[in-house]
Design an enzyme around this catalytic site. Structure first.
Site, short mmCIF file in Angstrom:
data_model
loop_
_atom_site.label_atom_id
_atom_site.label_comp_id
_atom_site.label_asym_id
_atom_site.label_seq_id
_atom_site.Cartn_x
_atom_site.Cartn_y
_atom_site.Cartn_z
N CYS A 126 -12.14 3.75 3.01
CA CYS A 126 -12.98 4.67 1.84
C CYS A 126 -12.70 4.29 0.53
CB CYS A 126 -12.10 6.16 2.05
SG CYS A 126 -12.21 6.97 3.48
N ASP A 127 -11.53 3.74 0.16
CA ASP A 127 -11.36 2.95 -1.28
C ASP A 127 -12.52 1.84 -1.38
OD1 ASP A 127 -8.93 1.94 -3.31
OD2 ASP A 127 -10.22 0.36 -2.46
#
Length: 164
Positions: free
Chosen positions: A60-61
């Site tokens: 997600c980062d």
């Protein structure tokens, strides 16, 4: 009901499925300062909506960074939406020195997730997905990632965003 996998486990998605070509449904989410935000806040702008299960995970980062770096040269707005608390999103942005990233929280009532059909029922998180909307809020691109721990197709999403 649509089904995906998350860490190879079957997951059912709740909500109304959105299709390319349709008018994007409105939603209500919270910004990092607990202000309510809707699609109306970005009226007249093209939008790349990057949906992630949790901003605090590696995939997600990277997804958030990639879309924000690549789309920064374009007119329009990149929104990252997750079911994380607004405080967690704000902390993530601050700890990573990212001032221009727009993170929005669907934690309160999963309005976005329900309207776009991306609520993972078993986890109460949002499924990894990407929606590109033109300036009239027509959905011109949609990707629902079939395995929640995989990356979306960055090239296809960015091409759709650039070609509006």
């Amino acid at each position: 009901m649509t089904q995906i996998t998350f860490k190879n486990n079957p997951i059912h998605l709740a909500g109304s499925e959105v299709s390319e070509g349709q008018h994007a449904p409105d939603f209500k989410v919270l910004d990092n300062d607990l202000n309510e935000v809707s699609l109306e806040n970005y009226k007249g702008q093209k939008k790349l909506i990057s949906v992630v299960p949790s901003i605090d995970t590696g995939v997600c980062d990277q997804q958030t960074r990639k879309f924000n770096e690549e789309a920064a040269q374009e007119d329009g707005v990149v929104l990252t939406i997750s079911a994380d608390l607004p405080f967690a999103q704000k902390r993530w942005c601050a700890s990573n020195g990212l001032d221009n990233v727009i993170t929005l929280s669907d934690h309160k009532d999963l309005s976005f997730g329900q309207q776009y059909g991306v609520v993972m029922e078993e986890l109460r998180l949002l499924a990894r997905s990407v929606f590109v909307l033109d300036s009239n809020d027509k959905v011109v691109y949609k990707e629902l990632v079939s395995e929640g721990t995989d990356f979306p197709n960055f090239d296809a999403a960015l091409e759709a965003y650039r070609n509006i």
